[in-house]
Design an enzyme around this catalytic site. Structure first.
Site, mmCIF file in Angstrom:
data_model
loop_
_atom_site.group_PDB
_atom_site.id
_atom_site.type_symbol
_atom_site.label_atom_id
_atom_site.label_comp_id
_atom_site.label_asym_id
_atom_site.label_seq_id
_atom_site.Cartn_x
_atom_site.Cartn_y
_atom_site.Cartn_z
ATOM 1 N N ASP A 44 0.865 -1.184 0.000
ATOM 2 C CA ASP A 44 0.000 0.000 0.000
ATOM 3 C C ASP A 44 0.904 1.238 0.000
ATOM 4 O O ASP A 44 1.539 1.553 1.012
ATOM 5 C CB ASP A 44 -0.902 0.007 1.238
ATOM 6 C CG ASP A 44 -2.026 -1.018 1.143
ATOM 7 O OD1 ASP A 44 -1.875 -1.996 0.382
ATOM 8 O OD2 ASP A 44 -3.040 -0.855 1.844
ATOM 9 N N LYS A 75 -6.756 3.118 -3.557
ATOM 10 C CA LYS A 75 -7.142 3.141 -2.146
ATOM 11 C C LYS A 75 -7.499 4.555 -1.731
ATOM 12 O O LYS A 75 -6.792 5.509 -2.061
ATOM 13 C CB LYS A 75 -5.991 2.588 -1.297
ATOM 14 C CG LYS A 75 -6.264 2.565 0.210
ATOM 15 C CD LYS A 75 -5.102 1.918 0.953
ATOM 16 C CE LYS A 75 -5.239 2.043 2.461
ATOM 17 N NZ LYS A 75 -4.087 1.436 3.183
ATOM 18 N N LYS A 109 -9.913 -0.119 -2.673
ATOM 19 C CA LYS A 109 -9.786 -0.317 -1.236
ATOM 20 C C LYS A 109 -10.277 0.914 -0.496
ATOM 21 O O LYS A 109 -9.755 2.016 -0.681
ATOM 22 C CB LYS A 109 -8.342 -0.623 -0.840
ATOM 23 C CG LYS A 109 -8.167 -0.853 0.672
ATOM 24 C CD LYS A 109 -6.769 -1.331 1.009
ATOM 25 C CE LYS A 109 -6.556 -1.428 2.517
ATOM 26 N NZ LYS A 109 -5.212 -1.929 2.871
#
Length: 233
Positions: free
Chosen positions: A97, A158, A186
């Site tokens: 991430d 994300k 996400k």
């Protein structure tokens, strides 16, 4: 694409079980790995310093080991981010991430942002989730950042780190519109209730980043799978 029925959602499979408090201990990482395995979460998400420990604990288990790169500001240099990502993969991380450089988005430095994310994607060979920190971006900036990251080869878009505001249904829908079925979405930050989690999934989220995964699954089990009468759906 088939419509998702709220009552059919297996919440645990969406959850990246986040252990990202700055004071996180070795014992807490051990507990989080055990919980991720027991509840069947998609991943446990830990700081790079804990990746090797999590990898050893979850060897031959279902949950993947996820880590954060350039977290939480995204303002480290590209060389440092790349090294951090490569080292994390060497230690066993299978999902990354990565916080994007938000200053570059604001300044319109498209080439620099694309190069940084593309290098991490290509060099590590692992799925990258680009953290856009959408609470800090205007709508045109959200669009620009998402499109650059898609072109750079990310596997997920994300919404946020959770440090500057949480996931919203509107932002998840926007990312879904931009990414379509090409990437996962996400949603992360501030996910505290089952209703909120389900609403984000229905909006297009394919992963949920939260430190409350255990509570959410237990709430879901206590309430049953039926969501009849819930106006949020």
């Amino acid at each position: 694409m088939a419509t998702i029925r709220p009552e059919s959602i297996d919440l645990a499979k969406y959850i990246d079980h986040a252990v990202l408090n700055p004071t996180t201990t070795v014992e807490q990482v051990t507990q989080a790995c055990e919980e991720s395995d027991r509840f069947g979460f998609a991943t446990v998400c830990v700081y790079p310093v804990h990746v090797q420990q999590a990898t050893e604990l979850l060897h031959n288990r279902r949950p993947n080991v996820c880590t954060v790169i350039g977290f939480p500001s995204g303002a480290t240099t590209s060389a440092i981010k790349l090294h951090e990502a490569q080292e994390a993969v060497d230690h066993g991380a299978t999902e990354l991430d990565v916080v994007i450089n938000l200053g570059w988005v604001k300044a319109g430095k498209v080439e620099e942002l694309h190069r940084e994310i593309a290098e991490i994607c290509e060099s590590t060979g692992q799925p990258v989730k680009a953290i856009l920190e959408m609470a800090l971006l205007s709508d045109p900036e959200k669009q620009l950042a998402a499109e650059i990251c898609l072109d750079a080869g990310v596997a997920f878009l994300k919404t946020s780190t959770g440090w500057h505001g949480g996931a919203t249904v509107a932002d998840v829908k926007l990312l879904k519109e931009i990414g379509g079925d090409r990437v996962g979405i996400k949603a992360a930050g501030g996910i505290r209730t089952v209703d909120q989690a389900i609403e984000l999934i229905l909006a297009g989220a394919t992963r949920l980043g939260t430190s409350r995964g255990v509570d959410l699954v237990r709430q879901r089990n206590l309430s049953g799978t039926s969501t009849e009468g819930n106006q949020a759906y």
